[in-house]
Motif scaffolding. Structure first.
Motif, mmCIF file in Angstrom:
data_model
loop_
_atom_site.group_PDB
_atom_site.id
_atom_site.type_symbol
_atom_site.label_atom_id
_atom_site.label_comp_id
_atom_site.label_asym_id
_atom_site.label_seq_id
_atom_site.Cartn_x
_atom_site.Cartn_y
_atom_site.Cartn_z
ATOM 1 N N THR A 1 -11.622 7.192 27.839
ATOM 2 C CA THR A 1 -10.537 6.276 27.505
ATOM 3 C C THR A 1 -10.593 5.054 28.403
ATOM 4 O OG1 THR A 1 -8.139 6.053 27.256
ATOM 5 C CG2 THR A 1 -8.903 7.416 29.061
ATOM 6 N N LEU A 2 -10.286 3.899 27.822
ATOM 7 C CA LEU A 2 -10.207 2.643 28.554
ATOM 8 C C LEU A 2 -8.746 2.203 28.565
ATOM 9 C CD1 LEU A 2 -11.733 0.233 29.920
ATOM 10 C CD2 LEU A 2 -11.719 -0.844 27.660
ATOM 11 N N ILE A 3 -8.183 2.064 29.763
ATOM 12 C CA ILE A 3 -6.765 1.747 29.908
ATOM 13 C C ILE A 3 -6.622 0.398 30.592
ATOM 14 C CG2 ILE A 3 -4.555 2.524 30.840
ATOM 15 C CD1 ILE A 3 -5.762 5.342 30.995
ATOM 16 N N PRO A 4 -6.125 -0.635 29.886
ATOM 17 C CA PRO A 4 -5.882 -1.932 30.524
ATOM 18 C C PRO A 4 -4.601 -1.879 31.351
ATOM 19 C CG PRO A 4 -5.289 -2.035 28.206
ATOM 20 C CD PRO A 4 -5.847 -0.662 28.430
ATOM 21 N N ILE A 5 -4.715 -2.234 32.620
ATOM 22 C CA ILE A 5 -3.561 -2.159 33.531
ATOM 23 C C ILE A 5 -2.875 -3.515 33.650
ATOM 24 C CG2 ILE A 5 -2.802 -1.520 35.834
ATOM 25 C CD1 ILE A 5 -3.932 0.785 34.175
ATOM 26 N N LEU A 6 -3.639 -4.569 33.894
ATOM 27 C CA LEU A 6 -3.091 -5.913 34.070
ATOM 28 C C LEU A 6 -3.932 -6.903 33.289
ATOM 29 C CD1 LEU A 6 -2.495 -5.873 37.951
ATOM 30 C CD2 LEU A 6 -0.762 -5.513 36.173
ATOM 31 N N ALA A 7 -3.306 -8.009 32.909
ATOM 32 C CA ALA A 7 -4.036 -9.061 32.214
ATOM 33 C C ALA A 7 -3.306 -10.383 32.351
ATOM 34 C CB ALA A 7 -4.225 -8.706 30.738
ATOM 35 N N ASP A 8 -4.074 -11.468 32.436
ATOM 36 C CA ASP A 8 -3.544 -12.828 32.435
ATOM 37 C C ASP A 8 -2.509 -13.066 33.536
ATOM 38 O OD1 ASP A 8 -5.133 -13.381 30.225
ATOM 39 O OD2 ASP A 8 -3.566 -12.736 28.826
ATOM 40 N N LEU A 9 -2.760 -12.491 34.723
ATOM 41 C CA LEU A 9 -1.885 -12.685 35.872
ATOM 42 C C LEU A 9 -2.670 -13.343 36.995
ATOM 43 C CD1 LEU A 9 -0.003 -9.258 35.949
ATOM 44 C CD2 LEU A 9 0.840 -11.432 35.051
ATOM 45 N N PRO A 10 -1.989 -14.052 37.879
ATOM 46 C CA PRO A 10 -2.695 -14.620 39.029
ATOM 47 C C PRO A 10 -3.373 -13.514 39.835
ATOM 48 C CG PRO A 10 -0.525 -15.573 38.815
ATOM 49 C CD PRO A 10 -0.570 -14.435 37.846
ATOM 50 N N GLY A 11 -4.665 -13.650 40.094
ATOM 51 C CA GLY A 11 -5.413 -12.635 40.835
ATOM 52 C C GLY A 11 -5.781 -11.435 39.996
ATOM 53 N N ALA A 12 -5.418 -11.413 38.736
ATOM 54 C CA ALA A 12 -5.754 -10.294 37.856
ATOM 55 C C ALA A 12 -5.838 -10.798 36.424
ATOM 56 C CB ALA A 12 -4.726 -9.175 37.995
ATOM 57 N N GLN A 13 -6.887 -11.541 36.138
ATOM 58 C CA GLN A 13 -7.121 -11.928 34.748
ATOM 59 C C GLN A 13 -7.291 -10.692 33.867
ATOM 60 O OE1 GLN A 13 -7.347 -15.185 33.299
ATOM 61 N NE2 GLN A 13 -6.271 -15.608 35.223
ATOM 62 N N ALA A 14 -7.862 -9.647 34.464
ATOM 63 C CA ALA A 14 -7.980 -8.356 33.774
ATOM 64 C C ALA A 14 -8.180 -7.275 34.815
ATOM 65 C CB ALA A 14 -9.132 -8.365 32.786
ATOM 66 N N LEU A 15 -7.548 -6.127 34.586
ATOM 67 C CA LEU A 15 -7.742 -4.952 35.417
ATOM 68 C C LEU A 15 -7.706 -3.734 34.498
ATOM 69 C CD1 LEU A 15 -8.010 -3.602 38.217
ATOM 70 C CD2 LEU A 15 -5.509 -3.526 38.312
#
Length: 978
Positions: A600-614
């Motif tokens: 499984t691939l779980i996106p945690i953060l996106a489009d945030l300062p310091g976290a374009q994707a996590l």
């Protein structure tokens, strides 16, 4: 020693701690369970509209620029499964460190097969088979050993499906779209064998037209000629696609005498290269009644007294076997491939991948050697032709060993081997979508059959030979007769083995020639079903899931018509064959494995300062082997984009490898290794390793080659366990927007492996284990005078292995200019550690440190390896320059106790080998109106000869697994497309 039945115990475990209690496994299983728990509700909650075009099962895979992981991509992008993951996604850069070799690179290399091309990659090291291996590359095969962990720890796939035969030369290069090389452990994704990494051949899936190509190559020495003809035809419509490929390849062999560095077998003695041959000489090496070694005087025919012999001198009397060895195996290969697909409707598609390859190869070795002790037979003191009055060899009925007697039957000519390998594999299945969300499914059957037939010519029927060398007498009629006067033996002609060139001896020996045939057969059947898609939306994107199950059966059989061949049933290892070269056995067996897996691939953060994707990627696989029980292996991977240009990635995986079919069920095979007896100069202290060896320091090994009998674990009665460990990778990928066309990556990796399965132990390792830790001593068989008769080489679990290093890549696509388009890339690997501890916890056995060294048991491991490429295109012109870098290495160990010296006569000598750079160049031009491309190239432009390894190398005095042995090589190709 355990009986073979123990190998089937289902209670065997790779670790004492239950897998479900390990923290990494427990955490990943919990994450997967929670994800699966919401799968049913989330799938039903999806919009039930038809899937978009990019989700179509027939969509052609493509590599695209990276997008923030987990975010919805444009519908113009195709979602694909990238090697190292089961998740279908649009991201080209993921947590998996993957190197891609595309069809253009394959064409520019000029290689008709991809084996040599893959073995140049910096991540490849150690002892991977290739056609340049004398007495080992006779089948024409090439394998891949990622991280130097061995080709049995590198999984080979075609379109994501496991292949049955790991010879990458059997995969037609004109069908390959690209090759994805994963340099990370992937047991949770693919199961067993994916420890060092994975090589996945992605084939073309659509082609319209017809293409013919032909190429020809030849070395600067006018040998090693190769010819290659290929045909590719395809037709594609919106509903169907069909491609047919036929290739025909051939390459001539090259004798070791054709190059000055390999003309003689050489050893470094007291700092001076010295010719080193075999003590099995046509004039004989005979231990007389006084314990002295003598040989027949030159020009003597029909020896009648001891005065016909002189004291043996290795430098003057040893036999040069090099004229019969090869530095390139002659071979012919024919391949027929069929790839097709058909859409039954918008939701279901059928597909078929079919491959058939026939490889014919040949090899030769020197005429039959006779080692009476090593070959377990006896020359009687009562033979009419024995002038020494003592027995020679071994009496198997009593186990007693007598004086040494070696000779070589040059009057019978050389031995040769002709191998035919037939490899057929078909994968067929159905795939489609559920019509709900973007969920897709696949169900397939993977069937493979491999058969290898080898005919060996120029061998002897040793039971009859022994009878002819037994007691004999001069009858009253004046005829020499087998047996004794009281018990003569009929249908037997006594042989004067003390003069192999005597016409009567030659005539009698020719009647005993046999041409044994051995056959190997392997079958694989695999059934698999899987599904993947998006479960539900999180603020950072969709949670993706891939699940599946598979069932695989593997079976193998070895048969032979070798005289005196035995069927393995008792696990008795000793005395099964009359001689090591004529050793054969009949054995068959198989196993099955059931597996269930998920990721499984779980996106945690996106489009945030310091976290374009996590994103977090979790995977786990449960496997149940009928031979070794069950195991669970899991992984956790992290992908973090602090900014759009930078990807930070890391993976921690459990890796696992069950004993493969050959390691379990291979029958007995004989041979000889170049190795130094650890008891040379023995003065006492290790009686278990030096049985019957005198302790006054006078003992010297009388033959540079030691006879061996190798087999799988079942034949040896050894209870072989799985090996297991961990793989770690931490890296980054940087594509700076302010330097258009530049891409940088670096990955730190580490692999720890326990209960290492060692297939084909070498005599040196066994002698060291016995000498220093009293282990494996039962595998060494010595005669009454201390000389080694032979050494058994079963497949065993032996200790732990650690490897670590850094991979890096720099690629730059230059801006187009008036002079054309340039692209440059550099791939490099720095190996910081490669350690093998064959006896963990035992301080008396030193850990072997291979990084920066050549290790006789494992291969060459320079700290640095690199591959640089500069390509150019301008209109119809193209050119490529490739530089392969092999860093400095060393031979020998400064510690005298290691018994590994670069000098044959001086302990503790270390010899340094400088760095090597090989340059290959090629250029091509396309005649557009004629639809024709003409290419030409030169490999090893500087005609660099390989470094000298002397007695530590292969029979060609170098490391044939690493360096080019042929020299400068020219090739040309013509391709016509219609």
């Amino acid at each position: 020693m355990l009986s073979p039945d123990h190998a089937y115990s289902r209670s065997a475990r790779p670790e004492t701690t239950p897998l479900w209690q390990r923290p990494l496994t427990r955490a990943i299983q919990t994450g997967l369970f929670l994800t699966l728990g919401m799968a049913g509700y989330s799938a039903m909650a999806q919009d039930s509209t038809a899937p978009s075009a990019d989700a179509s099962p027939a969509a052609a895979p493509s590599r695209v620029a990276a997008a923030p992981a987990g975010k919805a991509a444009s519908k113009t992008l195709d979602s694909v499964v990238v090697t190292g993951s089961l998740i279908r996604r649009v991201d080209a850069e993921t947590a998996n460190p993957v190197t891609v070799v595309d069809s253009q690179q394959i064409a520019a290399s000029g290689k008709p097969t991809v084996g040599d091309l893959l073995q140049r990659l910096p991540g490849v090291a150690g002892n991977a088979t290739n056609p340049g291996i004398d007495n080992g590359g006779g089948t024409g095969a090439s394998t891949v050993s990622l991280r130097g962990l061995g080709d049995n720890r590198t999984l080979v796939l075609v379109n994501g499906h496991r292949v049955a035969y790991s010879d990458v030369n059997s995969i037609p290069s004109n069908m390959i779209e690209r090759i994805e090389v994963l340099t990370d452990g992937a047991a949770s994704v693919y199961g067993s064998d994916a420890i060092g990494g994975v090589v996945n051949f992605i084939l073309k899936d659509h082609y319209n037209g017809v293409q013919f190509s032909a190429d020809y190559g030849m070395s600067q020495h006018s040998d090693g000629n190769r010819r290659n003809f290929s045909f590719l035809a395809g037709h594609s419509t919106k509903r169907a696609s069909l491609m047919l490929a036929v290739t025909r390849q051939s390459q001539n062999g090259i004798s070791a005498t054709a190059r000055p560095y390999s003309r003689y077998a050489l050893a470094l003695e007291n700092g001076v290269p010295t010719r080193l041959g075999s003590s099995a000489t046509p004039s004989g090496l005979i231990e007389n009644a006084a314990g002295q070694y003598v040989t027949l005087n030159s020009g003597v025919s029909g020896a009648t007294s001891l005065s016909d012999y002189h004291t043996y001198s290795g430098a003057q009397d040893s036999y040069n076997y090099q004229p019969y060895n090869l530095i390139n195996t002659p071979q012919e290969r024919t391949n027929v491939s069929l790839v097709g697909s058909f859409k039954f409707n918008r939701h279901v598609e059928g597909y078929l991948d079919f491959f058939y390859t026939k490889t014919s190869s040949a090899s030769i070795i020197a005429p039959v050697p006779i080692f009476a002790n090593g070959d377990d037979f006896m020359v009687s003191k009562d033979s009419y032709y024995n002038p020494f009055g003592v027995n020679f060899g071994t009496d198997r009925s009593t186990g007693n060993s007598y004086n040494d007697f070696n000779t070589r039957l040059t009057s019978l000519g050389n031995r040769d081997f002709a191998s035919q390998t037939y490899n057929m594999q078909v994968t067929t299945g159905l795939r489609g979508d559920f019509g709900v969300g973007n969920w897709q499914w696949n169900a397939d059957v993977n069937y493979a059959k491999v058969r290898q037939k080898t005919e060996s010519n120029g061998f002897l029927d040793y039971p009859k030979l022994e009878q002819a060398l037994g007691p004999s007498f001069l009858s009253s009629s004046g005829v020499v007769t087998c047996g004794t006067a009281a018990n003569p033996i009929s249908n037997c002609t006594p042989i004067n083995i003390f003069n192999v060139n005597d016409p009567n001896t030659v005539a009698a020996l020719k009647k005993l020639i046999v041409n044994p045939v051995t056959e190997y057969s392997y079958t694989m059947k695999q059934y698999e079903a899987s599904a993947n898609g998006d479960l539900f939306q999180l603020p950072a994107g969709s949670v993706s899931l891939a699940v599946g199950m598979s069932y695989r059966q593997e079976s193998q059989s070895d048969t032979t018509d070798t005289p005196g061949a035995v069927a393995i049933s008792s696990g008795d290892y000793a005395g099964l064959c009359n001689v090591v070269e004529d050793c054969g056995s009949v054995l068959s067996g198989g196993y099955n494995v059931k597996e269930v897996y998920g990721e499984t691939l779980i996106p945690i953060l996106a489009d945030l300062p310091g976290a374009q994707a996590l994103n977090i990627d979790l995977g786990s696989r449960w496997s149940d082997y009928s031979t070794s029980g069950h195991t669970v292996n899991s992984k956790v991977a992290l992908e973090w984009r602090p900014v759009g240009d930078l990807l930070v990635r890391g993976t921690a995986s459990q890796v696992f490898r069950a004993p493969n079919i050959s390691e379990l069920y291979a029958g007995f095979a004989g041979g000889a290794y170049s190795a130094t007896d650890i008891c040379d100069g023995y003065t006492g202290g290790h009686p278990q390793a030096c049985e019957n060896v005198p302790t006054n320091g006078s003992f010297q090994q009388n033959n540079a080659q030691i006879g061996v009998k190798s087999s799988g674990s079942v034949a040896a009665g050894y209870n072989l366990k799985p090996e297991h460990g961990h793989s770690y990778d931490l890296g980054l990928v940087y594509d700076p927007h302010w330097v258009h066309g530049l891409s940088l990556s670096a990955d730190l990796w580490r692999i720890n492996l326990k209960d290492t399965i060692v297939d084909g132990l070498d005599p040196t390792t066994i002698m060291d284990e016995c000498y220093y830790s009293s282990k494996l001593c039962s595998l060494i068989k010595r005669s009454g005078n201390g000389q080694i008769n032979y050494i058994n080489l079963p497949t065993v679990n032996l200790g732990e292995t650690w490897a670590s290093g850094i991979d890096s890549t720099i690629q730059y696509v230059f801006a187009p200019t008036h002079w054309g388009q340039f692209t440059a890339s550099i791939n490099g690997t720095y190996l910081s550690r490669y350690d093998v501890d064959t006896a963990p916890g035992d301080s008396s056995v030193a850990t072997t440190h291979c990084a920066g060294s050549y290790c006789p048991s494992y291969g060459e491991f320079p700290h640095w390896r690199g591959l640089g490429t500069l390509s150019w295109n301008r209109g119809n012109w193209n050119a490529t320059w490739t530089m392969r870098y092999i860093g400095r290495t060393r031979i020998g160990n400064s510690d005298p106790a290691a018994d590994y010296s670069a000098d044959e006569n001086i302990n503790g000598v270390v010899r340094k080998i400088g760095a090597y750079v090989y340059n290959n160049v090629s250029a091509g031009y396309t005649f557009s109106k004629l639809h024709t491309t003409v290419s030409a190239g030169i490999d090893n432009l500087a005609n660099k000869q390989p470094p000298m390894f002397y007695q530590w190398g292969s029979n060609s005095n170098t490391d044939a697994y690493t360096y080019d042995q042929i020299g400068r090589y020219f090739w040309a190709r013509v391709a016509v497309s219609l």
